[in-house]
Design an enzyme around this catalytic site. Structure first.
Site, PDB file in Angstrom:
ATOM      1  CB  CYS A 117      33.494  39.965  36.462  1.00 51.53           C
ATOM      2  SG  CYS A 117      32.904  41.609  36.060  1.00 51.53           S
ATOM      3  CE  LYS A 145      35.794  48.182  37.301  1.00 49.93           C
ATOM      4  NZ  LYS A 145      35.912  47.023  38.170  1.00 49.93           N
ATOM      5  CG  ASN A 146      39.514  48.058  38.955  1.00 51.54           C
ATOM      6  OD1 ASN A 146      38.330  47.996  39.298  1.00 51.54           O
ATOM      7  ND2 ASN A 146      40.022  47.280  38.011  1.00 51.54           N
ATOM      8  NE  ARG A 160      37.904  37.895  40.213  1.00 50.01           N
ATOM      9  CZ  ARG A 160      37.414  39.100  39.921  1.00 50.01           C
ATOM     10  NH1 ARG A 160      36.175  39.234  39.526  1.00 50.01           N
ATOM     11  NH2 ARG A 160      38.168  40.170  40.022  1.00 50.01           N
ATOM     12  N   PRO A 161      40.193  33.259  44.303  1.00 51.95           N
ATOM     13  CG  PRO A 161      42.171  32.007  44.390  1.00 51.95           C
ATOM     14  CD  PRO A 161      41.167  32.592  43.444  1.00 51.95           C
ATOM     15  CB  ILE A 162      40.307  36.350  49.162  1.00 58.76           C
ATOM     16  CG1 ILE A 162      39.405  35.465  50.022  1.00 58.76           C
ATOM     17  CG2 ILE A 162      39.486  37.120  48.152  1.00 58.76           C
ATOM     18  CD1 ILE A 162      38.537  36.255  50.981  1.00 58.76           C
ATOM     19  CG  ASP A 163      45.108  32.006  48.285  1.00 57.81           C
ATOM     20  OD1 ASP A 163      44.407  32.444  47.355  1.00 57.81           O
ATOM     21  OD2 ASP A 163      46.297  31.661  48.120  1.00 57.81           O
ATOM     22  CD  GLN A 164      48.899  34.367  48.044  1.00 59.52           C
ATOM     23  OE1 GLN A 164      49.939  34.867  48.486  1.00 59.52           O
ATOM     24  NE2 GLN A 164      48.639  33.076  48.143  1.00 59.52           N
ATOM     25  NE  ARG A 178      37.646  39.385  43.539  1.00 55.08           N
ATOM     26  CZ  ARG A 178      37.503  38.216  44.136  1.00 55.08           C
ATOM     27  NH1 ARG A 178      36.322  37.688  44.324  1.00 55.08           N
ATOM     28  NH2 ARG A 178      38.557  37.556  44.539  1.00 55.08           N
ATOM     29  CB  ILE A 200      45.186  37.383  34.817  1.00 58.63           C
ATOM     30  CG1 ILE A 200      46.297  38.270  34.217  1.00 58.63           C
ATOM     31  CG2 ILE A 200      44.854  37.808  36.248  1.00 58.63           C
ATOM     32  CD1 ILE A 200      47.559  38.377  35.014  1.00 58.63           C
ATOM     33  NE  ARG A 221      29.997  45.224  38.601  1.00 62.07           N
ATOM     34  CZ  ARG A 221      30.699  44.143  38.873  1.00 62.07           C
ATOM     35  NH1 ARG A 221      30.292  42.990  38.455  1.00 62.07           N
ATOM     36  NH2 ARG A 221      31.808  44.219  39.573  1.00 62.07           N
ATOM     37  CG  ASP A 277      40.504  44.260  33.777  1.00 58.04           C
ATOM     38  OD1 ASP A 277      40.261  43.062  33.992  1.00 58.04           O
ATOM     39  OD2 ASP A 277      40.706  45.080  34.686  1.00 58.04           O
TER      40      ASP A 277
HETATM   41  C1  EPZ Z   1      41.565  43.185  40.132  1.00 59.95           C
HETATM   42  O1  EPZ Z   1      40.907  41.986  40.502  1.00 59.95           O
HETATM   43  C2  EPZ Z   1      40.562  43.999  39.364  1.00 59.95           C
HETATM   44  N1  EPZ Z   1      39.413  44.262  40.224  1.00 59.95           N
HETATM   45  C3  EPZ Z   1      40.135  43.255  38.110  1.00 59.95           C
HETATM   46  O2  EPZ Z   1      39.318  44.129  37.367  1.00 59.95           O
HETATM   47  C4  EPZ Z   1      41.348  42.902  37.277  1.00 59.95           C
HETATM   48  O3  EPZ Z   1      40.946  42.065  36.208  1.00 59.95           O
HETATM   49  C5  EPZ Z   1      42.385  42.162  38.116  1.00 59.95           C
HETATM   50  O4  EPZ Z   1      42.698  42.930  39.306  1.00 59.95           O
HETATM   51  C6  EPZ Z   1      43.691  41.903  37.379  1.00 59.95           C
HETATM   52  O5  EPZ Z   1      44.236  43.093  36.924  1.00 59.95           O
HETATM   53  C7  EPZ Z   1      39.428  45.279  41.067  1.00 59.95           C
HETATM   54  O6  EPZ Z   1      40.383  46.035  41.165  1.00 59.95           O
HETATM   55  C8  EPZ Z   1      38.222  45.499  41.883  1.00 59.95           C
HETATM   56  P1  EPZ Z   1      44.040  39.763  41.359  1.00 59.95           P
HETATM   57  P2  EPZ Z   1      41.540  41.044  41.625  1.00 59.95           P
HETATM   58  O7  EPZ Z   1      43.951  39.548  42.819  1.00 59.95           O
HETATM   59  O8  EPZ Z   1      42.137  41.906  42.680  1.00 59.95           O
HETATM   60  C9  EPZ Z   1      44.830  35.034  41.730  1.00 59.95           C
HETATM   61  C10 EPZ Z   1      37.533  44.680  35.908  1.00 59.95           C
HETATM   62  O9  EPZ Z   1      36.949  44.278  34.867  1.00 59.95           O
HETATM   63  N2  EPZ Z   1      44.667  35.230  43.181  1.00 59.95           N
HETATM   64  O10 EPZ Z   1      45.140  40.610  40.831  1.00 59.95           O
HETATM   65  O11 EPZ Z   1      40.476  40.090  42.023  1.00 59.95           O
HETATM   66  C11 EPZ Z   1      43.546  35.270  40.963  1.00 59.95           C
HETATM   67  O12 EPZ Z   1      42.735  34.117  40.947  1.00 59.95           O
HETATM   68  C12 EPZ Z   1      38.037  43.700  36.903  1.00 59.95           C
HETATM   69  O13 EPZ Z   1      37.652  45.877  36.186  1.00 59.95           O
HETATM   70  C13 EPZ Z   1      44.921  34.181  44.036  1.00 59.95           C
HETATM   71  O14 EPZ Z   1      45.255  33.067  43.625  1.00 59.95           O
HETATM   72  O15 EPZ Z   1      42.662  40.326  40.801  1.00 59.95           O
HETATM   73  C14 EPZ Z   1      44.068  35.654  39.599  1.00 59.95           C
HETATM   74  O16 EPZ Z   1      44.407  34.509  38.884  1.00 59.95           O
HETATM   75  C15 EPZ Z   1      37.691  42.307  36.670  1.00 59.95           C
HETATM   76  N3  EPZ Z   1      44.780  34.396  45.389  1.00 59.95           N
HETATM   77  C16 EPZ Z   1      45.349  36.421  39.928  1.00 59.95           C
HETATM   78  O17 EPZ Z   1      45.706  36.045  41.259  1.00 59.95           O
HETATM   79  C17 EPZ Z   1      44.433  35.597  45.908  1.00 59.95           C
HETATM   80  O18 EPZ Z   1      44.339  35.723  47.130  1.00 59.95           O
HETATM   81  C18 EPZ Z   1      45.235  37.931  39.886  1.00 59.95           C
HETATM   82  O19 EPZ Z   1      44.102  38.350  40.644  1.00 59.95           O
HETATM   83  C19 EPZ Z   1      44.192  36.660  45.023  1.00 59.95           C
HETATM   84  C20 EPZ Z   1      44.312  36.458  43.662  1.00 59.95           C
END
Ligand code: EPZ
Length: 422
Positions: free
Chosen positions: A117, A22-23, A122-126, A93, A328, A398, A306
């Protein structure tokens, strides 16, 4: 709204074939927008998140043709809009990859905030930090993220947190930027490598995907007419491996890359689960009592967050007290309240769940609170004594292709019914 009726205490036995990741697919489809041509993607999982993403991409002008259930041909020659603002954007997402892809194609993008979910903030600042480093102006207005640049220029970007989404989004935006982009402290998940392989097949120059330093040298144009095969879904595979062990069954999980499963197989072996690895399949069965273990979720190659909810069900079957520390997401233990209705003895202390083993679960009416929480509830129901009714089944749609059918073939007593027909 449908629900699942599951009668537990049946050992899962037989073979199951894992679908495409999926991802990975959620990144590969938007990546095709960087191209103005056609490409063919194989092993695309037939799941709700992908059909929603397809609909959003169609609204931008992309054309999809199904060659078969899991093979699609994407034609991006008529893509003429950089506005991904349909209400469906909130439904997943993965829609956030349209930021990087549209910015890379048009040097501008207007994209609604992503959904997905509820796992805490779940910030997107990075992601934004990366786009700005490449030269984009970023404005947030009325729930939309507006990105614009005269030109995108390669930059050196150090991620403050290891983020899968930010790593992929920056990679997408940098493919056609001028010069060299370096992402340090990058995420290393298998699907990052898969998306980089797809981009490289189109003519991108990405090196180091799968390590914590990714170098992207911008190219002027990309070429189409390529065929890409999505990697198997590591989380779906892990879900079936855990379900097999939790029901003390014997299952051959086919179409997996055993290397991707190492953090799980190591824990299963530590618990006394028998694991036999083959080239592209893994057999899971149980002979001894299960031992307690402690799990901490971490970015890849650590134990995946996950698989944390499904793993909790296995730990409920072990001898003694196990723990899970969620490294995480801040809010990924909500499903435990549902498990308590089935008799689970789990205490949450901050980011740690303390799980008392040898637990006799009993069927109850419960609901899926998100995708992987839903998978955990299904495994709990497969183990439990009596009947469980699981609502909010759309969460499972999903991310799991044919979940009920695959479990049924393994001998589970599971059926899906319309809520008003029960
Ligand atoms: C991806 O989410 C996956 N989603 C998630 O899968 C998965 O749980 C996650 O990676 C971790 O492996 C998709 O690929 C669509 P991250 P993502 O950015 O990209 C923090 C599932 O069930 N963070 O790696 O949103 C964040 O809050 C799902 O299939 C920031 O602080 O995860 C978290 O604590 C759910 N700022 C950590 O980083 C940012 O800009 C990791 O998040 C981005 C993230």
């Amino acid at each position: 709204m449908d629900k699942l009726i599951i009668r537990g205490q049946k050992r899962l036995k037989g073979e199951v074939t894992i679908s495409g990741a999926k991802n990975a697919a959620l990144g590969v489809l938007p990546a095709a927008l960087l191209l103005s041509d056609v490409c063919t993607i194989e092993n695309v999982p037939d799941i709700l998140d992908i059909s929603i993403l397809r609909g959003i991409m169609e609204s931008l002008g992309a054309q999809f043709e199904n060659i078969d259930r899991n093979t699609i041909r994407i034609d991006t020659r008529k893509v003429n809009s950089y506005m991904a603002t349909t209400p469906d954007m909130h439904k997943l997402r993965g829609s956030y990859y349209l930021m990087g892809a549209l910015l890379g194609r048009f040097k501008r993008a207007v994209v609604t905030f992503p959904g997905g979910c509820n796992l805490g903030v779940r910030p997107i600042d990075q992601h934004i930090k990366g786009f700005e480093a490449l030269g984009a102006k970023v404005e947030i207005e009325h729930g939309h993220i507006k990105l614009s640049a005269n030109k995108l220029t390669g930059a050196s970007i150090y991620l403050d947190v290891v983020s899968v989404g930010a790593t992929i989004n920056i990679m997408l935006a940098a493919v056609k930027a001028e010069g060299l982009t370096t992402i340090e402290n990058a995420a290393k998940e298998p699907h990052i490598v898969d998306i980089a392989n797809f981009l490289n097949a189109m003519g991108a120059d990405i090196k180091g995907a799968g390590t914590d330093i990714i170098r992207i040298r911008g190219v002027k144009s990309l070429k189409g007419n390529i065929v890409h095969n999505i990697i198997p879904d590591q989380i779906e595979a892990g879900t079936f491996m855990i379900a097999a062990a939790a029901t003390r069954g014997d299952v051959l999980v086919k179409n997996v890359i055993p290397k991707h499963m190492e953090s799980l197989t190591a824990k299963l072996i530590e618990m006394n689960v028998r694991v036999e690895e083959f080239d592209d399949s893994i057999r899971i069965y149980v002979k001894e009592r299960l031992s307690k273990v402690n799990i901490k979720t971490l970015p890849y190659p650590g134990f995946p967050t996950d698989l944390q909810p499904p793993a909790a069900i296995l730990l409920l079957q072990a001898e003694g007290i196990s723990t899970i520390t969620e490294g995480i997401f801040e809010n990924r233990f909500q499903y435990i309240e549902e498990l308590k209705r089935m008799g689970a003895n789990i205490r949450v202390e901050g980011r740690m769940a303390v799980i008392e083993g040898r637990c006799k679960l009993s069927g109850a009416p419960i609901k899926a609170l998100d995708l992987r929480a839903g998978a955990a509830c299904v495994i709990a129901a497969l183990v439990a004594d009596g009947e469980t009714e699981l609502t909010n089944v759309h969460y499972l749609d999903r991310g799991y292709e044919n979940f009920v059918e695959k479990l049924g073939k393994l001998g589970a007593d599971i059926k899906r019914v319309e809520n008003n027909k029960c």
